[in-house]
Design an enzyme around this catalytic site. Structure first.
Site, short mmCIF file in Angstrom:
data_model
loop_
_atom_site.label_atom_id
_atom_site.label_comp_id
_atom_site.label_asym_id
_atom_site.label_seq_id
_atom_site.Cartn_x
_atom_site.Cartn_y
_atom_site.Cartn_z
N ASP A 101 24.45 54.96 52.65
CA ASP A 101 24.88 53.59 52.41
C ASP A 101 23.61 52.73 52.38
OD1 ASP A 101 25.73 50.85 53.02
OD2 ASP A 101 27.70 51.76 53.37
N TYR A 123 32.94 37.73 44.46
CA TYR A 123 32.20 38.77 43.74
C TYR A 123 31.10 38.14 42.88
CZ TYR A 123 31.07 42.01 40.00
OH TYR A 123 30.39 42.76 39.09
N ASN A 142 32.56 42.96 29.60
CA ASN A 142 33.56 43.98 29.99
C ASN A 142 33.13 45.37 29.56
OD1 ASN A 142 34.94 41.30 30.04
ND2 ASN A 142 36.61 42.60 30.77
N HIS A 195 41.26 47.61 35.64
CA HIS A 195 40.71 47.20 34.35
C HIS A 195 41.66 47.50 33.19
CE1 HIS A 195 36.96 47.53 36.80
NE2 HIS A 195 36.94 46.28 36.38
N ARG A 206 46.79 36.03 35.91
CA ARG A 206 46.12 36.54 37.11
C ARG A 206 45.13 35.46 37.57
NH1 ARG A 206 42.71 42.08 36.52
NH2 ARG A 206 41.33 40.70 35.36
N ASP A 208 41.24 34.25 36.13
CA ASP A 208 40.87 34.76 34.80
C ASP A 208 40.52 33.63 33.85
OD1 ASP A 208 41.03 37.50 35.07
OD2 ASP A 208 43.12 37.64 34.41
N1 UDP Z 1 44.62 42.34 32.00
C1 UDP Z 1 45.97 42.39 31.71
N2 UDP Z 1 46.71 43.39 32.29
C2 UDP Z 1 46.18 44.30 33.15
C3 UDP Z 1 44.79 44.25 33.43
C4 UDP Z 1 44.04 43.23 32.83
O1 UDP Z 1 46.51 41.59 30.94
O2 UDP Z 1 46.94 45.15 33.65
C5 UDP Z 1 43.80 41.29 31.36
C6 UDP Z 1 43.08 40.38 32.33
O3 UDP Z 1 43.89 39.29 32.69
C7 UDP Z 1 41.85 39.97 31.54
C8 UDP Z 1 41.59 41.16 30.61
O4 UDP Z 1 42.80 41.93 30.62
O5 UDP Z 1 42.18 38.87 30.73
C9 UDP Z 1 40.45 42.04 31.10
O6 UDP Z 1 40.66 42.31 32.48
P1 UDP Z 1 39.78 43.36 33.27
O7 UDP Z 1 40.32 43.43 34.67
O8 UDP Z 1 39.71 44.63 32.50
O9 UDP Z 1 38.33 42.74 33.25
P2 UDP Z 1 37.75 41.31 33.74
O10 UDP Z 1 37.71 40.47 32.49
O11 UDP Z 1 38.64 40.77 34.81
O12 UDP Z 1 36.39 41.66 34.22
#
Ligand code: UDP
Length: 329
Positions: free
Chosen positions: A50, A140, A169, A188, A281, A284
């Site tokens: 770690d 984060y 992404n 993701h 979510r 976002d």
């Molecule tokens: N997303 C979604 N459904 C899921 C997972 C993600 O609609 O089950 C959407 C999320 O709201 C974002 C996009 O997909 O707009 C990418 O999300 P991810 O978690 O892959 O990456 P982030 O952009 O959060 O780093």
């Protein structure tokens, strides 16, 4: 010799493989909290350490003539970080502090560091350049921004040069199909979409369709993990050539909506992939698209694989071959 921290994780394991392919000597440190030992190539020197453990990390630096560090070992989930900020500041920020202490003690002067588009929060302008304001909206993103600032001050005092790469992404997998994305709790979009044709989930939830975008769903810039690691290899050359510390965005400059990703996945997998529309979510932003002009100009980076068809095709090859991820670790 390159020390890869987090080399058993999704992105780190691609770095290990591509460094080895280039003839670099590599050692890996990972605490296996989220990484998988199977993702580390056979014959690679591996330490289950770690990075917050000063004595154990010091022993690794004592045992090897390390010229540069690639740092992928961090917690990286936006949602989790909002609930567990202390975990994020501990692992990411404290971890970086211990690492910098050891690097300065051993005179290791080069580090390439995974940062994130999450440092920008909801951007004021798109595409996002490195000069855009940083105003993270999660612990984060905040932890990564704090790490960038630590690197800046430590460079000034101790001459440790850094390249901070702000990822958009990251998705896809190496074309061998032997390593790929395998999170115990997957959050993701692309791996979750592909769980539907794998028979692991009935439908994909779309998190909100009332965003101010062309189809109401969020737009993201999806970059192929192999292109992403290419940028790390160029950053290593850049630091070895004696250049100054700098920060670069890594994205493609092109955005795709959640619905577009699902449509392309339907074509690639031949599966209807049913959709459930859910609420937004938290945290976002509606649109995150990079300007990667700086990385192209200064590092000479060209993302060759980062069209979403290729990204999803390569991810699909990996997931089809490993529907349960890494089974032994
Ligand atoms: N997303 C979604 N459904 C899921 C997972 C993600 O609609 O089950 C959407 C999320 O709201 C974002 C996009 O997909 O707009 C990418 O999300 P991810 O978690 O892959 O990456 P982030 O952009 O959060 O780093």
């Amino acid at each position: 010799m390159v020390l890869v921290l987090g080399g058993a994780g999704y992105i780190g394991s691609h770095a290990v493989k591509m460094l080895l392919d280039r003839g670099e000597e590599v050692i890996v440190v990972d605490n296996l909290e989220t990484g998988h030992i199977e993702a580390v190539g056979a014959g690679v020197k591996f330490y289950n350490v770690d990075i917050r453990n000063y004595e154990a990390l010091k022993a690794v630096f004592e045992a090897h003539a390390i010229d540069a560090v690639m740092h992928f070992s961090a917690n990286s989930l936006v949602g989790e970080s909002v609930k567990l900020p202390i975990k994020y500041f501990d692992n990411n920020v404290t971890g970086a502090n211990v690492l910098l202490r050891v690097m300065s003690e051993f005179g290791v002067k080069k580090i390439i560091f995974s940062s994130t588009a999450a440092v920008y929060g909801e951007p004021n302008e798109v595409p996002i350049t490195e000069n855009c304001e940083t105003k993270p909206e999660s612990p984060y993103g905040e932890s990564k921004l704090m790490m960038e600032k630590m690197f800046k001050w430590v460079d000034l005092a101790h001459g440790i040069k850094y390249v901070s790469l702000r990822y958009f992404n990251v998705a896809g997998a190496d074309s061998s199909g032997t390593i790929g994305e395998a999170h115990v709790v997957e959050t993701h979009l692309i791996p979750l979409v592909l769980e539907v044709p794998l028979g692991k989930r009935k439908a994909i939830s779309v998190f909100g369709e009332d965003y101010p975008t062309k189809d109401g769903t969020c737009i993201r810039d999806y970059i192929h993990v192999v292109d992403l690691i290419d940028a790390h290899l160029l950053a290593l050359e850049y630091l070895r050539a004696g250049n100054e510390s700098d920060i670069f965005n890594l994205g493609t400059g092109e955005g795709f909506s959640v619905k577009e990703i699902i449509d392309i996945s339907r074509k690639i997998t031949g599966h209807p992939i049913p959709v459930e529309i859910g609420p937004r979510r938290a945290g976002d932003p509606s649109v995150l698209v990079a300007s990667a002009e700086k990385a192209k100009r200064i590092l000479g980076w060209e993302p060759h694989l980062s069209n979403v068809e290729r990204v999803i095709t390569d991810a699909w090859r990996w997931h089809k071959g490993h529907p349960e991820g890494y089974v032994n670790s």
